[in-house]
Design a protein around this motif. Structure first.
Motif, mmCIF file in Angstrom:
data_model
loop_
_atom_site.group_PDB
_atom_site.id
_atom_site.type_symbol
_atom_site.label_atom_id
_atom_site.label_comp_id
_atom_site.label_asym_id
_atom_site.label_seq_id
_atom_site.Cartn_x
_atom_site.Cartn_y
_atom_site.Cartn_z
ATOM 1 N N ILE A 361 86.800 -7.078 53.745
ATOM 2 C CA ILE A 361 87.491 -8.301 53.306
ATOM 3 C C ILE A 361 88.839 -8.434 53.998
ATOM 4 N N LEU A 362 89.594 -7.315 54.079
ATOM 5 C CA LEU A 362 90.914 -7.368 54.713
ATOM 6 C C LEU A 362 90.813 -7.706 56.195
ATOM 7 N N ALA A 396 90.268 6.015 51.573
ATOM 8 C CA ALA A 396 91.472 5.185 51.488
ATOM 9 C C ALA A 396 92.348 5.375 52.721
ATOM 10 N N LEU A 397 92.459 6.597 53.209
ATOM 11 C CA LEU A 397 93.272 6.862 54.407
ATOM 12 C C LEU A 397 92.643 6.266 55.658
ATOM 13 N N PHE A 398 91.310 6.115 55.665
ATOM 14 C CA PHE A 398 90.628 5.518 56.811
ATOM 15 C C PHE A 398 91.005 4.043 57.005
ATOM 16 N N LEU A 399 91.590 3.413 56.011
ATOM 17 C CA LEU A 399 92.014 2.016 56.161
ATOM 18 C C LEU A 399 93.021 1.870 57.292
ATOM 19 N N HIS A 404 93.607 -4.442 62.452
ATOM 20 C CA HIS A 404 94.039 -5.668 61.766
ATOM 21 C C HIS A 404 94.779 -5.331 60.476
ATOM 22 N N ILE A 405 94.283 -4.334 59.737
ATOM 23 C CA ILE A 405 94.949 -3.937 58.490
ATOM 24 C C ILE A 405 96.308 -3.333 58.797
ATOM 25 N N VAL A 406 96.405 -2.533 59.851
ATOM 26 C CA VAL A 406 97.693 -1.944 60.239
ATOM 27 C C VAL A 406 98.687 -3.042 60.601
ATOM 28 N N SER A 407 98.209 -4.094 61.277
ATOM 29 C CA SER A 407 99.117 -5.199 61.645
ATOM 30 C C SER A 407 99.612 -5.943 60.407
ATOM 31 N N MET A 446 102.670 7.532 61.459
ATOM 32 C CA MET A 446 102.551 6.127 61.861
ATOM 33 C C MET A 446 103.666 5.296 61.229
ATOM 34 N N PHE A 447 103.952 5.553 59.943
ATOM 35 C CA PHE A 447 105.041 4.844 59.267
ATOM 36 C C PHE A 447 106.386 5.142 59.929
ATOM 37 N N LEU A 448 106.583 6.408 60.265
ATOM 38 C CA LEU A 448 107.844 6.814 60.888
ATOM 39 C C LEU A 448 108.043 6.112 62.223
#
Length: 501
Positions: A361-362, A396-399, A404-407, A446-448
């Protein structure tokens, strides 16, 4: 007077009653002129049979009556084919008992050969446009064969758990296979060929494939035989495509099946097949989407996530949901919030399925719709990250593997980082699974790299929160220790008073 009434009521049947013609009345001419060599390849008929009128019931009350071959349709003169076709339909209306394989074995085989001939005759186009009365007789023959009471499911208790339990035990059971399938398969094939034939005029055929027929046909989707459900799915899809007048009725009838399944029984064998049909139907919806279709999404499709047996049809359900969002991106917020409403609490396998659907969906969700639901969404994802079941945490971590979800996360990181950071730190510190540790470290990195300043701010806030939580815990422990000391002193004083007395 009373005796006269009694005598009149118990009178013997008259000669006209005895000799009244039935669907098996005499037609000896065709039998007497039949060539002996045609018996092996020819179809069959009941002895003394003639074509029934439209008003007569096209069923066989006694399939054990002796039957005899009829000439092949291809070999009959054109003017005799309608009559011969009708007589063959009468034979195929005989329903046999398949509980005893040896009983009426010859008659069963002859009926099978007749059905094969009819299928080939209709499929090849040799039948042309069937007269209206033959269409009526054909549908009545089909009805006599397929519309029946389905046997009770041996796994119904396991599936419903006596009131809505899980279907794990039901999946281990072998499906019930219909004993009469050698005949049913050919009847379904004949119906399919009739429906898809270019010679079938829907304006005429809709009189016989009517609402009553469609309702009974939909009831058959509860059959446990997967072969039958596959035929039902194909034929219903063709009926929906060809008989446009029936489309709203079919959608409404499917809705009612879903409502009963969700809110009453939680047991139905054909939900997956019905959802497959709906997937094709949704794909053809015109834009802007009608309010009726949106209500169907909210009232039927989203609540289908509720039953415990959702794993049996989740793939088809997920496809239908994603089709809605692809058709109208504004429905993404409604769908995601609906998914969160039915999110499982204790069923880990269901959580894994939901996370997979959420990713699909995302992928088709736009930024504006994502912003409306991102706070409750990532609170739930955070809970999944900290799940003690490693498959849920891993899924959940595989998201974060989806670009597209990361963007979407990067565009809204100021809101999402503070929500998700705490769950990541807890995984790093205390999760038992090494694979989850590695994936969590990758997401944290990735967040860092995405925003180091925001990462440091989240880190500082988390440290402050942990310090406050630790101080609060120490105060709580100190308060309990004081209470214990006061209670101990009070107990000692009470003992001293007792000793003095």
């Amino acid at each position: 007077m009373f005796h006269k009434i009694i005598k009149r009521g118990s009178r013997k049947p008259s000669k006209s009653d005895v000799s009244e013609p039935s669907i098996y009345s005499s037609s000896s001419a065709a039998a007497s002129t039949r060539p002996p060599s045609s018996e092996a390849a020819a179809s069959v008929t009941v002895n003394n049979s003639s074509r029934p009128t439209v008003s007569q019931p096209l069923t066989s009350s006694n399939p054990s009556l002796p039957i005899e071959p009829l000439p092949l349709l291809r070999e009959a003169p054109a003017q005799e084919r309608p009559s011969l076709f009708s007589r063959k339909l009468v034979i195929c209306s005989a329903v046999f008992d398949f509980s005893d394989v040896l009983r009426s074995a010859r008659e069963k085989e002859l009926k099978r050969q007749t059905l094969l001939e009819l299928v080939d005759f209709v499929q090849s186009g040799s039948s042309g446009k069937l007269p209206y009365y033959l269409q009526d007789e054909l549908i009545r023959m089909v009805s006599a064969n397929i519309f029946r009471c389905l046997p009770p499911s041996p796994t119904s208790e396991a599936t419903t758990g006596g009131g809505g339990g899980g279907g794990a035990d039901a999946e281990d059971e072998d499906p019930y296979l219909e004993p009469s399938w050698p005949h049913l398969a050919l009847v379904y094939e004949l119906l399919l060929r009739f429906v898809v034939s270019s010679d079938t005029d829907t304006k005429v055929a809709k009189r016989y494939i009517d609402h009553s027929f469609v309702l009974k046909f939909l009831d058959l989707f509860d059959s446990e035989d997967p072969r039958e459900r596959e035929y039902l799915k194909t034929i219903l899809h063709r009926i929906y495509g060809k008989f446009m007048v029936h489309r709203p009725f079919i959608r409404k009838a499917i809705n009612n099946i879903f409502y009963r399944f969700i809110f009453e029984t939680e047991r139905h064998s054909g939900i997956g097949e019905l959802l497959e049909i709906l997937g094709s139907i949704i794909n053809g919806f015109a834009l802007p989407m009608k309010e009726e279709h949106k209500l169907f999404l909210v009232r039927a499709l989203i609540p289908l996530h509720k039953p415990k047996v959702v794993g049996g049809y989740h793939q088809q359900l997920s496809y239908c949901i994603t089709q809605f969002v692809e058709k109208d991106y504004k429905l993404a917020d409604t769908v995601i919030r609906g998914l969160l409403k039915y999110w499982p609490v204790t069923n880990c396998q269901k959580e894994v399925l939901f996370l997979g659907e959420l990713e699909e969906i995302l992928e088709v969700t736009q930024s504006a719709e994502f912003q409306r639901c991102m706070v409750p969404l990532f609170r739930q994802i955070g809970r999944c990250l900290n799940s003690s079941h490693f498959q849920v945490s891993e899924r959940a971590l595989f998201l974060w593997n989806n670009d597209h979800i990361v963007s979407l996360i990067a565009q809204n990181r100021s809101v999402i980082f503070p929500i998700i950071y705490e769950a990541l730190e807890r995984n790093i510190q205390s999760h038992w699974n090494q694979a989850v540790h590695g994936l969590t470290a990758n997401v944290r990195k990735m967040f860092l790299e995405m925003d180091s300043d925001l990462f440091e701010e989240c880190q500082r806030q988390y440290a402050e929160k942990e310090a406050k939580s630790k101080a609060l815990q120490e105060q709580r422990e100190l308060a309990w220790k004081r209470l214990e000391d006061v209670a101990a002193r009070a107990a000692a004083a009470s003992d001293d008073m007792v000793m003095v007395n």
